[in-house]
Motif scaffolding. Sequence first.
Motif, mmCIF file in Angstrom:
data_model
loop_
_atom_site.group_PDB
_atom_site.id
_atom_site.type_symbol
_atom_site.label_atom_id
_atom_site.label_comp_id
_atom_site.label_asym_id
_atom_site.label_seq_id
_atom_site.Cartn_x
_atom_site.Cartn_y
_atom_site.Cartn_z
ATOM 1 N N THR A 32 6.115 -5.753 7.431
ATOM 2 C CA THR A 32 4.974 -5.206 8.160
ATOM 3 C C THR A 32 3.744 -5.423 7.305
ATOM 4 N N ILE A 33 2.651 -5.847 7.940
ATOM 5 C CA ILE A 33 1.386 -6.071 7.236
ATOM 6 C C ILE A 33 0.321 -5.143 7.819
ATOM 7 N N ILE A 34 -0.414 -4.500 6.943
ATOM 8 C CA ILE A 34 -1.596 -3.739 7.345
ATOM 9 C C ILE A 34 -2.772 -4.379 6.619
ATOM 10 N N GLU A 35 -3.743 -4.840 7.387
ATOM 11 C CA GLU A 35 -4.898 -5.517 6.793
ATOM 12 C C GLU A 35 -6.042 -4.540 6.552
ATOM 13 N N ASN A 36 -6.993 -4.954 5.732
ATOM 14 C CA ASN A 36 -8.182 -4.167 5.407
ATOM 15 C C ASN A 36 -7.832 -2.810 4.806
ATOM 16 N N VAL A 37 -6.951 -2.824 3.810
ATOM 17 C CA VAL A 37 -6.541 -1.610 3.126
ATOM 18 C C VAL A 37 -7.614 -1.226 2.127
ATOM 19 N N ALA A 51 -18.707 -8.241 4.537
ATOM 20 C CA ALA A 51 -18.935 -9.288 5.528
ATOM 21 C C ALA A 51 -17.785 -10.297 5.573
ATOM 22 N N THR A 52 -17.013 -10.370 4.528
ATOM 23 C CA THR A 52 -15.912 -11.321 4.449
ATOM 24 C C THR A 52 -14.631 -10.617 4.018
ATOM 25 N N GLN A 53 -13.502 -11.146 4.431
ATOM 26 C CA GLN A 53 -12.221 -10.567 4.039
ATOM 27 C C GLN A 53 -11.787 -11.009 2.651
ATOM 28 N N ALA A 54 -12.554 -11.862 2.017
ATOM 29 C CA ALA A 54 -12.179 -12.398 0.705
ATOM 30 C C ALA A 54 -12.002 -11.304 -0.339
ATOM 31 N N LEU A 55 -12.688 -10.189 -0.178
ATOM 32 C CA LEU A 55 -12.618 -9.122 -1.168
ATOM 33 C C LEU A 55 -11.835 -7.912 -0.675
ATOM 34 N N THR A 56 -11.158 -8.015 0.464
ATOM 35 C CA THR A 56 -10.378 -6.900 0.983
ATOM 36 C C THR A 56 -8.930 -7.012 0.526
ATOM 37 N N ASN A 57 -8.178 -5.964 0.742
ATOM 38 C CA ASN A 57 -6.770 -5.931 0.378
ATOM 39 C C ASN A 57 -5.890 -5.855 1.614
ATOM 40 N N GLY A 58 -4.647 -6.276 1.440
ATOM 41 C CA GLY A 58 -3.639 -6.157 2.479
ATOM 42 C C GLY A 58 -2.421 -5.449 1.924
ATOM 43 N N TYR A 59 -1.691 -4.772 2.808
ATOM 44 C CA TYR A 59 -0.491 -4.019 2.443
ATOM 45 C C TYR A 59 0.697 -4.647 3.153
ATOM 46 N N VAL A 60 1.749 -4.934 2.410
ATOM 47 C CA VAL A 60 2.971 -5.491 2.972
ATOM 48 C C VAL A 60 4.114 -4.542 2.640
ATOM 49 N N MET A 61 4.895 -4.158 3.655
ATOM 50 C CA MET A 61 6.049 -3.299 3.454
ATOM 51 C C MET A 61 7.272 -3.999 4.011
ATOM 52 N N SER A 62 8.356 -3.944 3.242
ATOM 53 C CA SER A 62 9.603 -4.550 3.690
ATOM 54 C C SER A 62 10.763 -3.859 3.004
ATOM 55 N N ILE A 63 11.968 -4.265 3.388
ATOM 56 C CA ILE A 63 13.165 -3.801 2.711
ATOM 57 C C ILE A 63 13.989 -5.016 2.305
ATOM 58 N N CYS A 64 14.819 -4.830 1.294
ATOM 59 C CA CYS A 64 15.672 -5.928 0.859
ATOM 60 C C CYS A 64 16.880 -5.384 0.118
ATOM 61 N N THR A 65 17.781 -6.271 -0.233
ATOM 62 C CA THR A 65 18.938 -5.900 -1.039
ATOM 63 C C THR A 65 18.521 -5.840 -2.504
ATOM 64 N N GLU A 66 19.384 -5.266 -3.317
ATOM 65 C CA GLU A 66 19.088 -5.200 -4.752
ATOM 66 C C GLU A 66 19.018 -6.604 -5.353
ATOM 67 N N LYS A 67 19.869 -7.496 -4.884
ATOM 68 C CA LYS A 67 19.851 -8.882 -5.371
ATOM 69 C C LYS A 67 18.508 -9.551 -5.061
ATOM 70 N N SER A 68 18.023 -9.394 -3.837
ATOM 71 C CA SER A 68 16.735 -9.973 -3.450
ATOM 72 C C SER A 68 15.587 -9.333 -4.214
ATOM 73 N N GLU A 69 15.735 -8.055 -4.533
ATOM 74 C CA GLU A 69 14.675 -7.335 -5.248
ATOM 75 C C GLU A 69 14.353 -8.015 -6.573
ATOM 76 N N HIS A 70 15.365 -8.372 -7.332
ATOM 77 C CA HIS A 70 15.139 -8.972 -8.649
ATOM 78 C C HIS A 70 14.415 -10.317 -8.530
ATOM 79 N N GLN A 71 14.817 -11.128 -7.576
ATOM 80 C CA GLN A 71 14.172 -12.422 -7.362
ATOM 81 C C GLN A 71 12.727 -12.228 -6.910
#
Length: 97
Positions: A32-37, A51-71
């Motif tokens: 999931t992505i939330i823009e303009n954080v 005026a531009t999104q170049a200086l804004t932040n985005g938030y990404v939320m996800s889930i994964c396995t422990e194996k994927s977490e390390h990578q």
Amino acid sequence: MELVKKIEIITNSLELPRVLKILEKAGVSGYTIIENVTGTGDRGRVINDLATQALTNGYVMSICTEKSEHQLVKAIEPVLKKFGGVCIVSDAKWIAH
């Protein structure tokens, strides 16, 4: 319920495509992505009245396995060091449907 790792990433909006590629390469298939954080951190305050999104932040939320977490953590660390942001990993339970 399945035990998973919850991944939360906040970074510069311009780096979101790079972050998503890292997620996909680590085997993370959904997010999931939330823009303009807005907020404040080590690099100062980020507001959403620019005026531009170049200086804004985005938030990404996800889930994964422990194996994927390390990578994922190994691959995302250089991006965060260069462009700023945070990556939070926590234990979670997923209700599979």
